[in-house]
Design a protein around this motif. Structure first.
Motif, mmCIF file in Angstrom:
data_model
loop_
_atom_site.group_PDB
_atom_site.id
_atom_site.type_symbol
_atom_site.label_atom_id
_atom_site.label_comp_id
_atom_site.label_asym_id
_atom_site.label_seq_id
_atom_site.Cartn_x
_atom_site.Cartn_y
_atom_site.Cartn_z
ATOM 1 N N ASP A 180 0.823 -1.218 0.000
ATOM 2 C CA ASP A 180 0.000 0.000 0.000
ATOM 3 C C ASP A 180 0.857 1.268 0.000
ATOM 4 N N GLY A 181 2.169 1.131 -0.213
ATOM 5 C CA GLY A 181 3.037 2.298 -0.059
ATOM 6 C C GLY A 181 3.541 2.891 -1.368
ATOM 7 N N GLU A 182 4.001 4.157 -1.273
ATOM 8 C CA GLU A 182 4.712 4.822 -2.370
ATOM 9 C C GLU A 182 6.193 4.687 -2.080
ATOM 10 N N TYR A 183 6.995 4.626 -3.140
ATOM 11 C CA TYR A 183 8.442 4.450 -2.965
ATOM 12 C C TYR A 183 9.070 5.626 -2.207
ATOM 13 N N THR A 184 9.898 5.302 -1.210
ATOM 14 C CA THR A 184 10.682 6.321 -0.500
ATOM 15 C C THR A 184 12.150 6.062 -0.781
ATOM 16 N N ASP A 185 12.882 7.140 -1.090
ATOM 17 C CA ASP A 185 14.297 7.003 -1.428
ATOM 18 C C ASP A 185 15.117 6.664 -0.188
ATOM 19 N N LEU A 186 15.941 5.634 -0.270
ATOM 20 C CA LEU A 186 16.836 5.244 0.831
ATOM 21 C C LEU A 186 18.227 4.986 0.252
ATOM 22 N N PRO A 187 19.275 5.028 1.076
ATOM 23 C CA PRO A 187 20.622 4.817 0.523
ATOM 24 C C PRO A 187 20.773 3.417 -0.074
ATOM 25 N N TYR A 188 21.465 3.381 -1.210
ATOM 26 C CA TYR A 188 21.661 2.121 -1.944
ATOM 27 C C TYR A 188 23.143 1.795 -1.840
ATOM 28 N N VAL A 189 23.496 0.703 -1.143
ATOM 29 C CA VAL A 189 24.922 0.485 -0.839
ATOM 30 C C VAL A 189 25.412 -0.871 -1.358
ATOM 31 N N VAL A 190 25.946 -0.833 -2.588
ATOM 32 C CA VAL A 190 26.649 -1.998 -3.129
ATOM 33 C C VAL A 190 28.080 -1.568 -3.358
ATOM 34 N N LYS A 191 29.036 -2.335 -2.792
ATOM 35 C CA LYS A 191 30.452 -2.008 -3.011
ATOM 36 C C LYS A 191 31.090 -3.224 -3.659
ATOM 37 N N GLY A 192 31.432 -3.100 -4.941
ATOM 38 C CA GLY A 192 31.947 -4.262 -5.665
ATOM 39 C C GLY A 192 30.871 -5.325 -5.691
ATOM 40 N N MET A 193 31.174 -6.472 -5.104
ATOM 41 C CA MET A 193 30.193 -7.560 -5.069
ATOM 42 C C MET A 193 29.548 -7.691 -3.682
ATOM 43 N N ASP A 194 29.820 -6.757 -2.800
ATOM 44 C CA ASP A 194 29.286 -6.862 -1.433
ATOM 45 C C ASP A 194 28.203 -5.810 -1.187
ATOM 46 N N PHE A 195 27.351 -6.092 -0.210
ATOM 47 C CA PHE A 195 26.306 -5.129 0.134
ATOM 48 C C PHE A 195 26.327 -4.818 1.632
ATOM 49 N N CYS A 218 8.331 1.019 4.041
ATOM 50 C CA CYS A 218 8.414 -0.423 3.726
ATOM 51 C C CYS A 218 8.621 -0.631 2.226
ATOM 52 N N ARG A 219 7.921 0.150 1.417
ATOM 53 C CA ARG A 219 8.064 0.025 -0.039
ATOM 54 C C ARG A 219 9.487 0.402 -0.450
ATOM 55 N N GLY A 220 10.002 1.500 0.136
ATOM 56 C CA GLY A 220 11.377 1.925 -0.166
ATOM 57 C C GLY A 220 12.379 0.865 0.243
ATOM 58 N N LEU A 221 12.128 0.258 1.401
ATOM 59 C CA LEU A 221 13.033 -0.803 1.886
ATOM 60 C C LEU A 221 13.075 -1.974 0.909
ATOM 61 N N GLU A 222 11.890 -2.452 0.544
ATOM 62 C CA GLU A 222 11.851 -3.600 -0.380
ATOM 63 C C GLU A 222 12.559 -3.272 -1.693
ATOM 64 N N GLU A 223 12.205 -2.122 -2.277
ATOM 65 C CA GLU A 223 12.768 -1.790 -3.599
ATOM 66 C C GLU A 223 14.283 -1.644 -3.521
ATOM 67 N N THR A 224 14.772 -1.005 -2.455
ATOM 68 C CA THR A 224 16.211 -0.721 -2.360
ATOM 69 C C THR A 224 16.999 -1.979 -2.044
ATOM 70 N N VAL A 225 16.578 -2.671 -0.996
ATOM 71 C CA VAL A 225 17.347 -3.842 -0.542
ATOM 72 C C VAL A 225 17.320 -4.952 -1.605
ATOM 73 N N PHE A 226 16.156 -5.168 -2.197
ATOM 74 C CA PHE A 226 16.069 -6.273 -3.164
ATOM 75 C C PHE A 226 16.760 -5.908 -4.481
ATOM 76 N N ALA A 227 16.751 -4.615 -4.846
ATOM 77 C CA ALA A 227 17.492 -4.213 -6.055
ATOM 78 C C ALA A 227 18.990 -4.449 -5.852
ATOM 79 N N MET A 228 19.471 -4.213 -4.631
ATOM 80 C CA MET A 228 20.893 -4.472 -4.333
ATOM 81 C C MET A 228 21.210 -5.961 -4.509
ATOM 82 N N LEU A 229 20.336 -6.809 -3.961
ATOM 83 C CA LEU A 229 20.564 -8.260 -4.094
ATOM 84 C C LEU A 229 20.526 -8.667 -5.575
ATOM 85 N N ALA A 230 19.561 -8.093 -6.307
ATOM 86 C CA ALA A 230 19.421 -8.457 -7.722
ATOM 87 C C ALA A 230 20.629 -7.979 -8.529
ATOM 88 N N GLU A 231 21.163 -6.790 -8.189
ATOM 89 C CA GLU A 231 22.328 -6.282 -8.934
ATOM 90 C C GLU A 231 23.522 -7.219 -8.777
#
Ligand code: ATP
Length: 327
Positions: A180-195, A218-231
């Motif tokens: 039910d949420g709109e995306y909120t911007d949160l820091p995206y932290v991938v360094k090389g192959m680590d997160f 919650c929406r920002g968390l999901e989008e940010t954290v899972f995008a890091m894993l996917a990258e």
């Protein structure tokens, strides 16, 4: 071969029977639910002490007295819990007079995906409570290509939900509120192959404290954290030249994470597989399935060498149950 598996690295007291002739797995689990806060190691150990005998008894009833080996989660995990599970497994192996197998819990999280998918040489993403790893098999071991530099991915989500005042575990609540949420911007932290997840958690807590609706955080968390894993998973596929990805661990129960990985794999022509939920969260089924492979390879333990290892890394495990890949 029929293998009795016992799991108890943190919150889930679980026993399972795997029958390799029929490829069937029966699992009996009893979860620890903290009254408040996160997992308290002493309470979790007390839960193991009271719950393990009952789940094992249920599975032994299923076995009709036919068990060829006992496998247990040797680590990584909470020392007080692992010691109880190790003692139970040693006692059972001696009583039943069958071999004892010590299974690495993280390797079990990824091998169950390989087993169920039939994939040969996948890249593996473990998205669990206390860990986050990207691995691939090479030269006889699962090599860690990338991992968290601080907290595990599920634990990070749980820390945010504790701050909000929600009960443990927090991951499913993040998932339902994010819808039910709109995306909120949160820091995206991938360094090389680590997160790294700890800075994102602090930022999410600050957003919430400053009045941003919890659904949006919650929406920002999901989008940010899972995008890091996917990258990192995508980069691992690209660098290894592999075209199969398997997902494991409790956070893999999240539909958005599975959807993102599925879309990424589709775009690059790779196959994606995530096992059904009962094999994703902590469970003894994955311990029994890998235990059977190890027992068949003769990878068993003498009682005096069977100490638990709370920091047991997946890349410390010599993979005895697979053919080495061709050069
Ligand atoms: P590890 O396997 O690394 O030792 P663990 O023992 O904590 O970790 P798992 O069962 O793999 O356990 O995962 C539990 C984690 O999964 C918890 O942090 C929980 O919040 C998270 N989780 C469960 N369901 C979901 C979901 N739908 N979305 C996101 N996270 C989830």
């Amino acid at each position: 071969m029929r293998v009795l598996g016992i799991e108890g690295t943190a919150w889930c007291a679980s026993a399972a029977l795997y029958d390799s002739e029929t490829d069937s797995v029966v699992i009996e689990s009893d979860a620890y639910q903290p009254d408040s806060g996160g997992i308290h190691p002493r309470e979790a150990a007390e839960h193991m002490r009271s719950a393990i005998p009952a789940v094992v008894e249920t599975i032994l009833d299923e076995s009709d007295g036919r068990v060829d080996a006992v496998a247990f989660s040797r680590g990584p995990g909470l020392g007080p819990c692992l010691r109880i599970v190790g003692s139970a497994a040693r006692a059972l192996a001696q009583t039943l007079d069958v071999p004892l197998v010590g299974v690495n819990h993280m390797v079990a999280h990824l091998e169950i995906g390989r087993h169920r998918s039939g994939f040969d040489a996948p890249v593996c993403l473990n998205a669990s409570g206390a860990n986050a790893h990207v691995l691939a098999f090479r030269n006889g071991r699962y090599r860690v290509l990338g991992e968290t530099m601080d907290t595990g991915v599920g634990n990070a989500l749980d820390k945010f939900t504790r701050h909000v005042g929600w009960s443990h575990p927090g991951g499913p609540k993040v998932e339902s509120h994010a819808k039910d949420g709109e995306y909120t911007d949160l820091p995206y932290v991938v360094k090389g192959m680590d997160f790294s997840f700890s800075g994102i958690m602090s930022a999410a807590k600050q957003e919430y404290d400053s009045g941003t609706p919890v659904e949006d955080v919650c929406r920002g968390l999901e989008e940010t954290v899972f995008a890091m894993l996917a990258e990192v998973a995508e980069r691992a596929l690209s660098l290894t030249g592999r075209d199969e990805l398997v997902l494991g661990g409790g956070v893999a129960q999240n539909d958005r994470l599975r959807g993102m990985l599925e879309a990424m794999c589709e775009q690059r022509g790779a196959d994606f597989f995530a096992p059904e939920p009962r094999f994703l969260r902590d469970n003894a089924g994955m311990i029994a399935v890998l235990g059977e492979k190890m027992a068949r390879a003769g990878d068993t333990l003498e009682i005096e060498d069977s100490a638990i290892d709370s920091n047991f890394r997946p890349d410390e495990v010599p993979v005895t149950w697979r053919e080495p890949e061709p050069p």
